[in-house]
Design a protein around this motif. Structure first.
Motif, PDB file in Angstrom:
ATOM      1  N   LEU A   1      36.028   9.960  39.023  1.00  0.00           N
ATOM      2  CA  LEU A   1      36.310   9.212  40.248  1.00  0.00           C
ATOM      3  C   LEU A   1      37.819   9.001  40.408  1.00  0.00           C
ATOM      4  N   HIS A   2      38.483   8.628  39.334  1.00  0.00           N
ATOM      5  CA  HIS A   2      39.928   8.411  39.392  1.00  0.00           C
ATOM      6  C   HIS A   2      40.642   9.713  39.764  1.00  0.00           C
ATOM      7  N   GLY A   3      40.186  10.820  39.158  1.00  0.00           N
ATOM      8  CA  GLY A   3      40.786  12.110  39.486  1.00  0.00           C
ATOM      9  C   GLY A   3      40.580  12.490  40.939  1.00  0.00           C
ATOM     10  N   ALA A   4      39.363  12.234  41.465  1.00  0.00           N
ATOM     11  CA  ALA A   4      39.084  12.549  42.869  1.00  0.00           C
ATOM     12  C   ALA A   4      39.993  11.765  43.797  1.00  0.00           C
ATOM     13  N   LEU A   5      40.198  10.489  43.488  1.00  0.00           N
ATOM     14  CA  LEU A   5      41.059   9.657  44.326  1.00  0.00           C
ATOM     15  C   LEU A   5      42.524  10.079  44.215  1.00  0.00           C
ATOM     16  N   LEU A   6      42.962  10.447  43.002  1.00  0.00           N
ATOM     17  CA  LEU A   6      44.336  10.934  42.854  1.00  0.00           C
ATOM     18  C   LEU A   6      44.547  12.215  43.663  1.00  0.00           C
ATOM     19  N   TYR A   7      43.540  13.088  43.644  1.00  0.00           N
ATOM     20  CA  TYR A   7      43.654  14.337  44.409  1.00  0.00           C
ATOM     21  C   TYR A   7      43.763  14.041  45.905  1.00  0.00           C
ATOM     22  N   ALA A   8      42.985  13.056  46.383  1.00  0.00           N
ATOM     23  CA  ALA A   8      42.899  12.810  47.829  1.00  0.00           C
ATOM     24  C   ALA A   8      43.932  11.818  48.337  1.00  0.00           C
ATOM     25  N   ALA A   9      44.560  11.041  47.457  1.00  0.00           N
ATOM     26  CA  ALA A   9      45.469   9.999  47.912  1.00  0.00           C
ATOM     27  C   ALA A   9      46.675  10.591  48.633  1.00  0.00           C
ATOM     28  N   ARG A  10      47.126   9.882  49.659  1.00  0.00           N
ATOM     29  CA  ARG A  10      48.294  10.339  50.405  1.00  0.00           C
ATOM     30  C   ARG A  10      49.534  10.226  49.538  1.00  0.00           C
ATOM     31  N   ALA A  11      50.382  11.227  49.606  1.00  0.00           N
ATOM     32  CA  ALA A  11      51.604  11.240  48.802  1.00  0.00           C
ATOM     33  C   ALA A  11      52.726  10.522  49.520  1.00  0.00           C
TER      34      ALA A  11
ATOM     35  N   GLU B   1      44.981   5.846  51.550  1.00  0.00           N
ATOM     36  CA  GLU B   1      44.258   6.736  52.470  1.00  0.00           C
ATOM     37  C   GLU B   1      43.215   7.578  51.746  1.00  0.00           C
ATOM     38  N   ALA B   2      42.518   6.988  50.776  1.00  0.00           N
ATOM     39  CA  ALA B   2      41.416   7.661  50.093  1.00  0.00           C
ATOM     40  C   ALA B   2      40.394   6.603  49.696  1.00  0.00           C
ATOM     41  N   VAL B   3      39.132   6.802  50.107  1.00  0.00           N
ATOM     42  CA  VAL B   3      38.073   5.822  49.857  1.00  0.00           C
ATOM     43  C   VAL B   3      36.825   6.564  49.380  1.00  0.00           C
ATOM     44  N   LEU B   4      36.248   6.130  48.272  1.00  0.00           N
ATOM     45  CA  LEU B   4      35.008   6.722  47.770  1.00  0.00           C
ATOM     46  C   LEU B   4      33.848   6.365  48.682  1.00  0.00           C
ATOM     47  N   THR B   5      32.944   7.310  48.901  1.00  0.00           N
ATOM     48  CA  THR B   5      31.783   7.052  49.746  1.00  0.00           C
ATOM     49  C   THR B   5      30.599   7.855  49.198  1.00  0.00           C
ATOM     50  N   GLY B   6      29.489   7.882  49.943  1.00  0.00           N
ATOM     51  CA  GLY B   6      28.329   8.665  49.527  1.00  0.00           C
ATOM     52  C   GLY B   6      27.670   8.127  48.272  1.00  0.00           C
ATOM     53  N   LEU B   7      27.023   9.026  47.526  1.00  0.00           N
ATOM     54  CA  LEU B   7      26.236   8.612  46.358  1.00  0.00           C
ATOM     55  C   LEU B   7      27.102   7.943  45.293  1.00  0.00           C
ATOM     56  N   ALA B   8      28.324   8.437  45.080  1.00  0.00           N
ATOM     57  CA  ALA B   8      29.193   7.812  44.080  1.00  0.00           C
ATOM     58  C   ALA B   8      29.456   6.355  44.426  1.00  0.00           C
ATOM     59  N   ALA B   9      29.732   6.090  45.703  1.00  0.00           N
ATOM     60  CA  ALA B   9      29.987   4.711  46.126  1.00  0.00           C
ATOM     61  C   ALA B   9      28.744   3.848  45.938  1.00  0.00           C
ATOM     62  N   LEU B  10      27.563   4.387  46.277  1.00  0.00           N
ATOM     63  CA  LEU B  10      26.333   3.610  46.121  1.00  0.00           C
ATOM     64  C   LEU B  10      26.062   3.295  44.655  1.00  0.00           C
ATOM     65  N   THR B  11      26.342   4.257  43.769  1.00  0.00           N
ATOM     66  CA  THR B  11      26.186   3.994  42.334  1.00  0.00           C
ATOM     67  C   THR B  11      27.113   2.864  41.900  1.00  0.00           C
ATOM     68  N   LEU B  12      28.352   2.877  42.381  1.00  0.00           N
ATOM     69  CA  LEU B  12      29.280   1.799  42.048  1.00  0.00           C
ATOM     70  C   LEU B  12      28.811   0.464  42.613  1.00  0.00           C
ATOM     71  N   HIS B  13      28.150   0.480  43.765  1.00  0.00           N
ATOM     72  CA  HIS B  13      27.620  -0.754  44.351  1.00  0.00           C
ATOM     73  C   HIS B  13      26.392  -1.273  43.592  1.00  0.00           C
ATOM     74  N   GLY B  14      25.902  -0.494  42.636  1.00  0.00           N
ATOM     75  CA  GLY B  14      24.796  -0.976  41.814  1.00  0.00           C
ATOM     76  C   GLY B  14      23.431  -0.448  42.180  1.00  0.00           C
ATOM     77  N   PHE B  15      23.356   0.605  42.994  1.00  0.00           N
ATOM     78  CA  PHE B  15      22.060   1.184  43.355  1.00  0.00           C
ATOM     79  C   PHE B  15      21.411   1.809  42.122  1.00  0.00           C
ATOM     80  N   SER B  16      20.098   1.632  41.997  1.00  0.00           N
ATOM     81  CA  SER B  16      19.363   2.229  40.879  1.00  0.00           C
ATOM     82  C   SER B  16      18.758   3.575  41.247  1.00  0.00           C
ATOM     83  N   SER B  17      18.672   3.872  42.546  1.00  0.00           N
ATOM     84  CA  SER B  17      18.036   5.118  42.985  1.00  0.00           C
ATOM     85  C   SER B  17      19.031   6.259  43.133  1.00  0.00           C
ATOM     86  N   THR B  18      20.283   6.044  42.748  1.00  0.00           N
ATOM     87  CA  THR B  18      21.291   7.107  42.791  1.00  0.00           C
ATOM     88  C   THR B  18      21.560   7.600  41.364  1.00  0.00           C
TER      89      THR B  18
END
Length: 353
Positions: A69-79, A100-117
């Motif tokens: 996740l950290h790597g994905a955000l570093l890749y996407a963050a605005r320079a 200018e980079a925000v996690l979303t989708g299944l990764a974000a739901l897992t971080l929010h505590g979803f058990s079905s992801t």
């Protein structure tokens, strides 16, 4: 030089543990690592490896979920300058880490505590939102999603994460499994993460309500949401000592027209409560604010008609039942107490709904 060798001339004390394990090539250069040294460390049998373009994992093993996740955000963050993502420094530790980079989708739901992801390490890709004008391509396990406006992120474990409704919409856009979609939407409401109206609004904005399996899941979501709201209403009446009403009734004038359905009604005080779920129904069925206005006009006409007959109508949003039940109970109690000061209501017939 090994992967444990301190980088110079700038120390890494101001970075957290994960930020010492995943850095951009530009950050490494800023810490004194030359291009030749970087190439040597990232050789096939070397201690470092390229996790993503210009993002380096500073150990030889597989990345942890946090590192991905950290790597994905570093890749996407605005320079701030070509190839240098915005980073905090010892002098300015509160600068935004992932601009200018925000996690979303299944990764974000897992971080929010979803058990079905899936767990973070099992995700085959990580969705990252960036502004639409950014010229950035998906690569490796990072799936770049462009959006006209980034949602205000929530911070979860130090990472910028899209709110649950937006993360749900981005996850659902990528899913074709009807049961998986149903599980996600149901958990969002049953787990108390958000209200159905917010989910339906995001699905509408994402133009996902033309997919039959999504529509079926939304029908189940709205039914689940209404059931939960009704349970909260029952609990509010019981826990805050309100007199028992009659539940789920229709009102009619004797020999006359149908006046409408109500979730709770106190005949002796002529006070009614109706759950205000119009936003969910409007968005699901119509998808336009004008239709919402029309539906609210329908609510207003019903309320005016009943109040002309001497019946007080209290509308309660499900979200308020969840967030401030004591306040809603006080509103209902006030209406019940005020009934003695009003003229007697017209006689109406009360039927089960």
């Amino acid at each position: 030089m090994t992967h444990n060798t301190p980088l110079s001339p700038r120390p890494l004390r101001h970075l957290s543990d994960v930020h010492r394990r995943v850095l951009t090539a530009a950050q490494l250069r800023a810490h004194g690592v030359t291009t030749a040294e970087l190439a040597e460390q990232c050789r096939p049998d070397g201690p470092w490896r390229a996790l993503l373009p210009h993002v380096i994992l500073l150990h030889p093993g597989p990345p942890t979920g946090e590192e991905r996740l950290h790597g994905a955000l570093l890749y996407a963050a605005r320079a701030t300058e070509p190839g240098v993502p915005v980073q905090p420094t010892a002098e300015s530790p509160h600068r935004p880490l992932y601009q200018e980079a925000v996690l979303t989708g299944l990764a974000a739901l897992t971080l929010h505590g979803f058990s079905s992801t899936p767990p973070l390490t099992a995700l085959d890709h990580v969705d990252v939102l960036v502004p639409r004008q950014r010229r950035l391509r998906s690569t490796g396990y990072v799936h770049v999603l462009r959006t006209p406006a980034l949602p205000a992120p929530q911070t979860v474990t130090g990472l910028p994460v899209a709110p649950v409704p937006r993360a749900l919409a981005d996850a659902v856009a990528d899913l074709r499994d009807a049961e998986a979609v149903r599980r996600l939407l149901t958990e969002a409401v049953r787990g108390g993460h958000c209200e159905p109206a917010a989910v339906v609004q995001e699905l509408t904005l994402a133009k996902l309500l033309n997919r039959p399996h999504v529509v079926d899941a939304v029908d189940a979501l709205l039914a689940e949401g209404r059931s939960i709201a009704e349970d909260r209403l029952y609990r509010m009446v019981r826990e805050y000592g309100l007199p028992d009403p009659v539940w789920n009734v229709d009102l009619r004038l004797p020999g006359g027209p149908h006046l409408g359905g109500l979730d709770a009604y106190w005949p002796d005080q002529a006070v009614a409560v109706e759950l205000d779920t119009r936003a969910s129904r409007q968005s699901h069925r119509h998808g336009s604010g004008q239709d919402d206005d029309a539906l609210w006009s329908e609510y207003a006409r019903k309320r005016e008609h009943l109040e002309r007959l001497g019946i007080t109508v209290v509308y309660i949003a499900p979200r308020k039942l969840r967030d401030c039940p004591e306040q809603q109970a006080a509103v209902v109690r006030t209406a019940l107490m005020a009934s003695g000061d009003r003229d007697p209501a017209a006689y109406v017939v009360v039927l089960p709904r």
